[in-house]
Design an enzyme around this catalytic site. Structure first.
Site, short mmCIF file in Angstrom:
data_model
loop_
_atom_site.label_atom_id
_atom_site.label_comp_id
_atom_site.label_asym_id
_atom_site.label_seq_id
_atom_site.Cartn_x
_atom_site.Cartn_y
_atom_site.Cartn_z
N ASP A 34 0.81 -1.21 0.00
CA ASP A 34 0.00 0.00 0.00
C ASP A 34 0.85 1.26 0.00
O ASP A 34 2.06 1.23 0.22
CB ASP A 34 -0.92 0.02 1.22
N LYS A 56 -3.16 3.71 -3.02
CA LYS A 56 -3.79 4.89 -3.62
C LYS A 56 -2.90 6.10 -3.37
O LYS A 56 -2.57 6.42 -2.24
CB LYS A 56 -5.17 5.12 -3.00
N MET A 169 -7.87 9.50 8.90
CA MET A 169 -8.42 9.80 7.57
C MET A 169 -9.50 10.87 7.63
O MET A 169 -10.61 10.70 7.12
CB MET A 169 -8.98 8.50 6.96
#
Length: 252
Positions: A34, A56, A169
């Site tokens: 990741d 991402k 987040m």
């Protein structure tokens, strides 16, 4: 033999990974990693291992979770041992459940190697205790947003408590989240935001619910960041002073 290992890479510092995780990385035939994984950890991979980025990053095409699930099954069947290397801990907002279910549906055995979550390591690295006798007896770890992009309803519940609140987040919804805390009479509650925790790029900004949005904007804070809300943030100054005294004594 087809096999999947979900491995926690820790919060960012490459030394904050477990010995067991390193040994599993060394055994892997395929490593799918990741964006929050420190790429220096890939040096542990054995020669010939397939190493593929599936995270991402802003400005880059990213795979959907379904595509990642398919890759796990395909690589496990064709190559053998797949390591899914995730930042922090696989079971803390790491979508590990979805990947385990996909592997098991394909008949692939799974093991999980825990990692140190940034929800714990980021405050600790800044000398902020999540619990401290006489200050707080518990802590919440919550995401800032849901799948729909809305602020999590758990934020409202957490803001009513006396616990330390750790929010992941959430920088894109920082103002809305602080408004919720303010609505519960927490305007003067201290807040710390820690960006790129435990790495050389680490930045920290402290303030209160009332002014942290302005301070974060002024400092250019962005993801990946951990937000800590609670009275324990005040203890950072006290423990930081102790740390400075220890360092001075060591220099002598």
């Amino acid at each position: 033999m087809a096999f999947l290992s979900l491995v926690g890479a820790g919060p960012g510092d490459p030394e904050l990974i477990t010995l067991k995780a390193i040994n599993v990385i060394r055994e892997a035939d395929v490593i799918l990693y990741d964006a929050l994984v420190n790429e220096s950890l890939l040096a542990y991979a054995k020669p010939g291992a397939v190493i593929r980025f599936v995270g991402k990053r802003y400005g880059c095409h990213s795979l959907s979770q379904q595509e990642i699930n398919l890759l796990i099954a395909e690589y496990a069947i064709s190559h053998g041992h797949v390591v899914r290397l995730k930042g922090g801990d696989p079971f803390v907002f790491g979508r590990a459940t979805e990947e385990i279910m996909a592997a098991r549906e394909a008949g692939i055995p799974v093991q999980v190697i825990p990692g140190i979550s940034s929800s714990l390591a980021a405050p600790a690295g800044q000398m902020i205790p999540l619990t401290s006798r006489g200050t707080t007896e518990s802590f919440w770890v919550t995401t800032g947003t849901t799948l729909t992009g809305e602020v999590s309803a758990d934020i409202d519940l957490a803001a009513r408590s006396t616990a330390t609140i750790v929010i992941l987040m959430a920088m894109s919804r920082l103002e809305a989240i602080m408004d919720i805390f303010a609505g519960h009479g927490k305007s003067e509650t201290p807040v710390a935001i820690i960006q790129d925790a435990t790495t050389e790029k680490e930045k920290v900004v402290t303030g209160t619910v009332r002014d942290i949005v302005f301070k974060a904007q002024y400092a250019g804070m962005s993801n990946p960041a951990v937000i800590v809300v609670g009275e324990v943030v005040r203890l950072r100054e006290m423990t930081g002073t102790v740390r400075q005294l220890i360092n001075r004594n060591e220099e002598r």
